[in-house]
Design a protein around this motif. Structure first.
Motif, PDB file in Angstrom:
ATOM      1  N   ILE A   1      76.792  71.812  34.990  1.00 17.97           N
ATOM      2  CA  ILE A   1      76.370  71.854  33.583  1.00 17.97           C
ATOM      3  C   ILE A   1      75.352  70.599  32.893  1.00 17.97           C
ATOM      4  N   THR A   2      74.861  70.871  32.104  1.00 18.42           N
ATOM      5  CA  THR A   2      74.423  69.122  31.293  1.00 18.42           C
ATOM      6  C   THR A   2      75.734  68.408  29.984  1.00 18.42           C
ATOM      7  N   TYR A   3      75.120  67.124  29.932  1.00 15.85           N
ATOM      8  CA  TYR A   3      76.092  66.512  29.317  1.00 15.85           C
ATOM      9  C   TYR A   3      76.710  67.030  28.039  1.00 15.85           C
ATOM     10  N   ALA A   4      75.571  67.905  27.218  1.00 17.89           N
ATOM     11  CA  ALA A   4      75.941  68.566  25.875  1.00 17.89           C
ATOM     12  C   ALA A   4      76.295  69.819  26.253  1.00 17.89           C
ATOM     13  N   GLU A   5      76.744  69.937  27.415  1.00 17.04           N
ATOM     14  CA  GLU A   5      78.024  71.009  27.717  1.00 17.04           C
ATOM     15  C   GLU A   5      79.045  70.455  27.889  1.00 17.04           C
ATOM     16  N   LEU A   6      78.736  69.708  28.607  1.00 19.60           N
ATOM     17  CA  LEU A   6      80.411  68.200  29.060  1.00 19.60           C
ATOM     18  C   LEU A   6      80.828  68.238  27.571  1.00 19.60           C
ATOM     19  N   ILE A   7      80.279  67.474  26.399  1.00 26.14           N
ATOM     20  CA  ILE A   7      80.399  66.969  25.366  1.00 26.14           C
ATOM     21  C   ILE A   7      81.237  68.247  24.821  1.00 26.14           C
ATOM     22  N   GLU A   8      80.659  69.763  24.493  1.00 23.58           N
ATOM     23  CA  GLU A   8      81.125  70.592  24.269  1.00 23.58           C
ATOM     24  C   GLU A   8      82.172  70.972  24.599  1.00 23.58           C
ATOM     25  N   LEU A   9      82.511  71.002  25.561  1.00 17.00           N
ATOM     26  CA  LEU A   9      84.095  71.628  26.620  1.00 17.00           C
ATOM     27  C   LEU A   9      84.863  70.436  26.510  1.00 17.00           C
ATOM     28  N   ALA A  10      84.577  69.296  26.094  1.00 16.00           N
ATOM     29  CA  ALA A  10      86.206  68.275  25.269  1.00 16.00           C
ATOM     30  C   ALA A  10      86.099  68.574  24.263  1.00 16.00           C
ATOM     31  N   GLY A  11      85.394  68.523  23.243  1.00 16.95           N
ATOM     32  CA  GLY A  11      85.519  69.035  22.007  1.00 16.95           C
ATOM     33  C   GLY A  11      85.223  68.052  21.049  1.00 16.95           C
ATOM     34  N   GLU A  12      84.854  66.834  21.270  1.00 18.03           N
ATOM     35  CA  GLU A  12      84.514  65.726  20.626  1.00 18.03           C
ATOM     36  C   GLU A  12      83.976  64.710  21.935  1.00 18.03           C
ATOM     37  N   THR A  13      82.699  63.995  20.781  1.00 19.83           N
ATOM     38  CA  THR A  13      81.544  63.307  21.654  1.00 19.83           C
ATOM     39  C   THR A  13      82.104  61.366  22.239  1.00 19.83           C
ATOM     40  N   PRO A  14      82.053  61.865  22.897  1.00 17.19           N
ATOM     41  CA  PRO A  14      82.521  60.024  23.484  1.00 17.19           C
ATOM     42  C   PRO A  14      81.798  58.930  22.321  1.00 17.19           C
ATOM     43  N   GLU A  15      82.590  57.656  22.585  1.00 15.99           N
ATOM     44  CA  GLU A  15      82.110  57.210  22.195  1.00 15.99           C
ATOM     45  C   GLU A  15      81.734  55.100  22.186  1.00 15.99           C
ATOM     46  N   SER A  16      82.582  55.245  23.488  1.00 20.52           N
ATOM     47  CA  SER A  16      82.388  54.547  25.095  1.00 20.52           C
ATOM     48  C   SER A  16      82.518  55.012  25.659  1.00 20.52           C
ATOM     49  N   GLU A  17      82.142  53.716  27.254  1.00 14.08           N
ATOM     50  CA  GLU A  17      82.537  54.342  28.398  1.00 14.08           C
ATOM     51  C   GLU A  17      84.320  54.739  28.894  1.00 14.08           C
ATOM     52  N   ALA A  18      84.781  54.026  28.487  1.00 12.84           N
ATOM     53  CA  ALA A  18      86.312  54.622  28.277  1.00 12.84           C
ATOM     54  C   ALA A  18      86.425  55.782  28.091  1.00 12.84           C
TER      55      ALA A  18
END
Length: 68
Positions: free
Chosen positions: A29-46
């Motif tokens: 999957i793409t990063y865009a799809e990954l953050i869609e699965l997660a439900g929110e956009t990461p704001e840090s490496e952690a």
């Protein structure tokens, strides 16, 4: 998401079309799809580490570093 003050590494967010392998089912999957699965956009490496762990995803590197 994380608000840990100890996480001071600069965040180099992946590009929307960077690819990841979902290890549970073998989908790519793409990063865009990954953050869609997660439900929110990461704001840090952690945060990104947490998303990848939660989704059991690993990045797929298509380019090799250039020799200098």
């Amino acid at each position: 998401m994380s608000t840990n003050e100890a996480d001071k590494r600069p965040f180099n967010e992946p590009k929307p079309d960077d690819t990841f392998l979902l290890q549970d089912d073998g989908r790519v999957i793409t990063y865009a799809e990954l953050i869609e699965l997660a439900g929110e956009t990461p704001e840090s490496e952690a945060d990104l580490d947490w998303v990848m762990t939660d989704q059991n995803a690993v990045p797929i590197y298509m380019e090799l570093p250039k020799d200098e």
